[in-house]
Design a protein around this motif. Structure first.
Motif, PDB file in Angstrom:
ATOM      1  N   LYS A 326      16.012 -17.908 -27.432  1.00 43.04           N
ATOM      2  CA  LYS A 326      16.940 -17.068 -26.674  1.00 43.04           C
ATOM      3  C   LYS A 326      16.297 -15.740 -26.279  1.00 43.04           C
ATOM      4  O   LYS A 326      16.516 -15.227 -25.175  1.00 43.04           O
ATOM      5  CB  LYS A 326      18.201 -16.803 -27.501  1.00 43.04           C
ATOM      6  N   LYS A 327      15.493 -15.187 -27.184  1.00 44.55           N
ATOM      7  CA  LYS A 327      14.832 -13.909 -26.911  1.00 44.55           C
ATOM      8  C   LYS A 327      13.929 -13.987 -25.687  1.00 44.55           C
ATOM      9  O   LYS A 327      13.778 -13.016 -24.935  1.00 44.55           O
ATOM     10  CB  LYS A 327      14.024 -13.499 -28.149  1.00 44.55           C
ATOM     11  N   GLY A 328      13.311 -15.158 -25.466  1.00 43.82           N
ATOM     12  CA  GLY A 328      12.382 -15.290 -24.350  1.00 43.82           C
ATOM     13  C   GLY A 328      13.024 -15.626 -23.023  1.00 43.82           C
ATOM     14  O   GLY A 328      12.371 -15.551 -21.978  1.00 43.82           O
ATOM     15  N   LEU A 329      14.314 -15.995 -23.008  1.00 42.63           N
ATOM     16  CA  LEU A 329      14.954 -16.438 -21.764  1.00 42.63           C
ATOM     17  C   LEU A 329      14.987 -15.372 -20.671  1.00 42.63           C
ATOM     18  O   LEU A 329      14.738 -15.693 -19.484  1.00 42.63           O
ATOM     19  CB  LEU A 329      16.365 -16.956 -22.054  1.00 42.63           C
ATOM     20  N   PRO A 330      15.284 -14.094 -20.983  1.00 41.99           N
ATOM     21  CA  PRO A 330      15.331 -13.100 -19.901  1.00 41.99           C
ATOM     22  C   PRO A 330      14.004 -12.943 -19.167  1.00 41.99           C
ATOM     23  O   PRO A 330      13.989 -12.458 -18.028  1.00 41.99           O
ATOM     24  CB  PRO A 330      15.712 -11.808 -20.641  1.00 41.99           C
ATOM     25  N   GLN A 331      12.895 -13.348 -19.797  1.00 41.42           N
ATOM     26  CA  GLN A 331      11.591 -13.211 -19.148  1.00 41.42           C
ATOM     27  C   GLN A 331      11.427 -14.147 -17.952  1.00 41.42           C
ATOM     28  O   GLN A 331      10.489 -13.999 -17.171  1.00 41.42           O
ATOM     29  CB  GLN A 331      10.468 -13.482 -20.167  1.00 41.42           C
ATOM     30  N   PHE A 332      12.338 -15.109 -17.816  1.00 43.88           N
ATOM     31  CA  PHE A 332      12.289 -16.026 -16.677  1.00 43.88           C
ATOM     32  C   PHE A 332      12.998 -15.467 -15.444  1.00 43.88           C
ATOM     33  O   PHE A 332      12.952 -16.084 -14.382  1.00 43.88           O
ATOM     34  CB  PHE A 332      12.919 -17.375 -17.044  1.00 43.88           C
ATOM     35  N   PHE A 333      13.651 -14.332 -15.565  1.00 44.12           N
ATOM     36  CA  PHE A 333      14.434 -13.791 -14.447  1.00 44.12           C
ATOM     37  C   PHE A 333      13.544 -12.966 -13.530  1.00 44.12           C
ATOM     38  O   PHE A 333      12.800 -12.083 -13.974  1.00 44.12           O
ATOM     39  CB  PHE A 333      15.586 -12.932 -14.970  1.00 44.12           C
ATOM     40  N   ASP A 334      13.611 -13.254 -12.240  1.00 44.35           N
ATOM     41  CA  ASP A 334      12.866 -12.512 -11.226  1.00 44.35           C
ATOM     42  C   ASP A 334      13.821 -11.527 -10.553  1.00 44.35           C
ATOM     43  O   ASP A 334      14.757 -11.946  -9.854  1.00 44.35           O
ATOM     44  CB  ASP A 334      12.271 -13.482 -10.201  1.00 44.35           C
ATOM     45  N   LYS A 335      13.585 -10.244 -10.745  1.00 44.65           N
ATOM     46  CA  LYS A 335      14.501  -9.218 -10.224  1.00 44.65           C
ATOM     47  C   LYS A 335      14.399  -9.072  -8.707  1.00 44.65           C
ATOM     48  O   LYS A 335      15.351  -8.582  -8.075  1.00 44.65           O
ATOM     49  CB  LYS A 335      14.209  -7.883 -10.904  1.00 44.65           C
ATOM     50  N   ASP A 336      13.282  -9.463  -8.127  1.00 42.11           N
ATOM     51  CA  ASP A 336      13.144  -9.354  -6.672  1.00 42.11           C
ATOM     52  C   ASP A 336      13.951 -10.446  -5.960  1.00 42.11           C
ATOM     53  O   ASP A 336      14.616 -10.184  -4.955  1.00 42.11           O
ATOM     54  CB  ASP A 336      11.675  -9.450  -6.266  1.00 42.11           C
ATOM     55  N   ILE A 337      13.878 -11.671  -6.469  1.00 37.37           N
ATOM     56  CA  ILE A 337      14.609 -12.779  -5.855  1.00 37.37           C
ATOM     57  C   ILE A 337      16.031 -12.888  -6.428  1.00 37.37           C
ATOM     58  O   ILE A 337      16.908 -13.479  -5.822  1.00 37.37           O
ATOM     59  CB  ILE A 337      13.848 -14.112  -6.070  1.00 37.37           C
TER      60      ILE A 337
END
Length: 735
Positions: A326-337
């Motif tokens: 769960k801790k690593g999931l936010p790292q998959f989010f691309d803020k530009d797209i």
């Protein structure tokens, strides 16, 4: 005008002249007549509306068949015939017990000499008046692909006479394939008016002289109705398939100790270094064991996390690995797209482009929606991080859907939406079932937020599925998720279109199963009956798609508890689940002999002693594990245990049922009640399973309302097994 092979031309002429019937029987609106021509035994089926079809039960090329013996039975006849190639025994049976008459004909051959068979004609010819097949017409709706069921489903449209589902019991062909080193794949097919089963040609080894061997076991269900539209077609297919299934010989299942299997798998998942990779400060599951070259994928993380959550909720145990993932999931989010990405952005540089989709910012259409679906499930359970990731990505998903007009390609660029691969194959379109998966995601968003716009999106996507028929199936788990979403849409809106579309998805699922046991070659080492293929053209069955379909079909039955769904659907779903609980243990290489495993995997490595499932199981003549050991298929055991093992507070035993159930209620008075789902024409296994070394208490299992208990049987380990009817209320009590 229909084109015919020379064998069909000859057969049609002989049938036209056949006058002496060996046997005749009327069943509903169909008249069955058995003839023996120069080289064949035919069962001619004439229909009230003018059409007829002929089914070849025996064939002796270039030789004269002689009838040695004819014996009538109550529902058919038995024939013994001889020719220069050997002795034939033919059994013909017409079953009228169910909703549709079913013809079964089976044939055993005892060759006179060692026999090579380079060619064998198909066993169905659609005929018109006087055996003339030239001017009739019909439509083949579906037929066998690869090693799926030996099935063909068709309708005679001129004259408008009947629809027919033909199923060759390929299990009976096992000895033939073993002797001749042939495969039962692609043995049923053809084109109108010459269709059906053809023996696989022998080129390596002959049939042995003097040994009886089964060369055919066919079941044919008849319906006078011709489907008027897509909805009627898939309903008819499901009903006819269930009708034949009831008569089809089925292998025995064996109880698998899933609590022990889960413990072994969990230990290896957590302790084997090949299952995880480190990127920065976070650890992630690999897709395959020892696959360190491929960047982490969000689909993989969630495909393991959700089954682990099922297990934790069932067992009450805590697993630290869940917090790590769960801790690593936010790292998959691309803020530009403004969306989650398939590949971990921090590791995209490792992609080398050796496959079409292994490039930065390339999305395989279903790979966007599957993680969103799992994030929504976490969000609905109260997970705040999952909710933020889900709602933060949802508008991007809607943008993509609208851009492609709810018809998704295979691959596209996430930043530009440029299509990189439009179709799965030329003329086949893109990933058709993604529209149903997208609808599922939108329903989840509606449930989470209450915003009507999401429900509107779900309906828009669902309506684009009309017209796909059996072609809806792109990937098994997504088609199954689509079926559930469409059922839920029906319940929300009352629009019967969505219920019929859910049946269309299920028809796609059951067209892509293997209703036979591959008991030749390496297939002797594992059960394969009712296995499901991951893609519509995949050459193997796969653990990840199977376990997700298993969970999705459980959910389908759960959502249908207040819906009058087709009896055939309840029957087929329950049976798929029963056989998966039996079969799925054999995805673990520890259950298989060393000689049937590939030495080198396409991705990572295969460790026979590791309780991580293989991705791929193949036809009996092919080795398995060619793709690799699938970490993201680890949900296999974690999905089975919570759905089939019921715990009772303060008691040291499980209640195991291999059918789906509902309403399990453990009261305080040493009594439990629940309902077994499925159909009462079939049975399932209930097992009282010890947790420890203590003996089981004095237990009584009974159908609710009946005083007489069901008799149990003591089995290995001190457990007790019972055979129960489907669709029944059960009560268990003890002292």
């Amino acid at each position: 005008m229909n084109g015919l092979s020379p064998w069909a031309v000859s057969a049609s002429a002989e049938l036209a002249e056949a006058s002496e019937a060996l046997y005749q029987k009327q069943a509903r609106d169909f008249n069955f007549t058995v003839y023996c021509t120069i080289d064949s035994v035919w069962i001619s089926v004439s229909m009230l509306k003018g059409g007829s079809m002929a089914f070849r039960a025996a064939y002796s090329p270039g030789a004269t068949l002689r009838v040695n013996q004819l014996r009538e039975s109550g529902t058919g006849c038995l024939l013994e015939l001889s020719s220069e190639i050997g002795v034939f025994k033919v059994s013909v049976d017409i079953n009228e017990d169910g909703s549709h008459p079913v013809l079964r004909y089976s044939t055993v051959l005892k060759p006179e000499k060692d026999l090579f068979i380079p060619f064998w004609p198909r066993d169905i010819i659609a005929t018109g008046k006087n055996g003339n097949a030239k001017h009739i017409s019909g439509k083949v709706h579906a037929s066998q692909v690869g090693t799926r069921s030996g099935m063909i489903y068709m309708s005679m449209t001129k004259p408008k006479s009947a629809s027919v589902l033909y199923l060759q019991n390929l299990t009976a062909l096992g000895d033939y394939c073993q002797q001749t080193e042939t495969s039962a794949g692609d043995t049923v097919g053809g084109s109108w008016p010459e269709m059906g089963f053809s023996l696989p040609p022998t080129t390596k080894e002959p049939l042995q002289a003097g040994k009886e061997i089964s060369i055919s076991d066919a079941f044919v269900a008849f319906d006078t109705a011709l489907p008027a539209d897509e909805a009627a077609m898939v309903r008819q297919y499901l009903d006819l398939l269930a009708r034949v299934y009831l008569l089809l010989p089925k292998p025995q299942t064996v109880y698998q100790p899933w609590p022990d299997i889960l413990d072994k798998g969990l230990k290896d998942l957590l302790e084997n270094a090949g299952c995880m990779s480190q990127v920065g400060d976070n650890a992630y599951f690999n897709a395959y064991v020892s696959d360190y070259e491929t960047p982490p994928e969000i689909m993989v993380q969630l495909a393991v996390l959700l089954p682990l959550l099922d297990y934790v909720e069932w067992s009450g145990n805590e697993l630290d690995i869940m917090q790590t993932i769960k801790k690593g999931l936010p790292q998959f989010f691309d803020k530009d797209i403004c969306t989650i990405m398939r590949w971990l952005p921090a590791a995209e540089g490792k992609l080398k482009g050796e496959e079409e989709q292994k490039l930065p910012k390339v999305m395989d259409s279903w790979y966007l929606h599957h993680p969103l679906l799992n994030l929504s499930r976490l969000a609905l359970k109260g997970d705040g991080v999952a909710k933020d990731l889900f709602l933060g990505s949802i508008d991007y998903a809607i943008k993509v859907a609208k851009h492609f007009n709810y018809k998704w390609p295979v691959f596209y660029k996430m930043d530009t939406l440029e299509v990189l691969k439009a179709e799965t194959a030329e003329g086949k379109g893109g990933e058709k079932d993604v529209a149903g998966l997208y609808a599922h995601v939108m329903i989840q968003a509606w449930e989470l937020t209450g915003q009507r716009r999401f429900l509107n999106e779900a309906e828009k996507a669902a309506k684009t599925l009309v017209g796909y028929g059996f072609e809806i199936f792109y990937q098994a788990n997504n088609t199954a998720f689509s079926a559930g979403a469409l059922l839920r849409l029906y319940k929300i809106t009352g629009n019967e279109l969505y219920l019929n579309l859910s049946y269309m998805c299920l028809a796609g699922i059951f067209k892509n199963v293997q209703l036979w046991d591959c008991n030749y070659g390496y297939g002797k080492n594992l059960p394969t009956f009712f296995a499901l293929f991951p893609l519509n053209d995949a050459p193997y069955t796969a653990v990840y798609e199977e376990q997700e379909v298993f969970c999705a079909l459980h959910d389908y039955l759960k959502h249908s508890h207040d819906v009058d769904i087709l009896t055939s659907v309840r029957l087929l779903i329950a049976e798929y689940i029963r056989f998966l609980v039996n079969r799925a243990a054999y995805y673990y290489p520890s259950m298989l002999p060393e000689e049937m495993l590939e030495k080198e995997a396409k991705v990572g490595e295969v460790n026979k002693n590791l309780w991580i499932a293989l991705e791929d199981l193949h036809d009996g003549w092919e080795k398995s594990g060619a793709v690799g050991q699938e970490v993201y298929g680890a949900g296999n055991a974690f999905g089975i245990l919570p759905r089939h093992y019921f715990q009772i507070p303060n008691e040291d035993f499980y209640v195991f049922v291999d059918y789906p159930t509902s309403g399990f209620n453990a009261g305080k008075k040493k009594k439990v009640n629940f309902k077994v789902l499925g159909d009462d024409q079939l049975t399932c296994r209930l097992m009282l399973v010890k947790k420890g070394k203590e003996k089981l208490p004095d237990l009584k299992v009974a159908y609710k309302g009946e005083k007489e208990p069901v008799k149990g049987k003591s089995v290995k380990g001190g457990n007790i097994a019972y055979e129960l009817k489907g669709n029944s209320a059960i009560e268990i009590s003890w002292q």
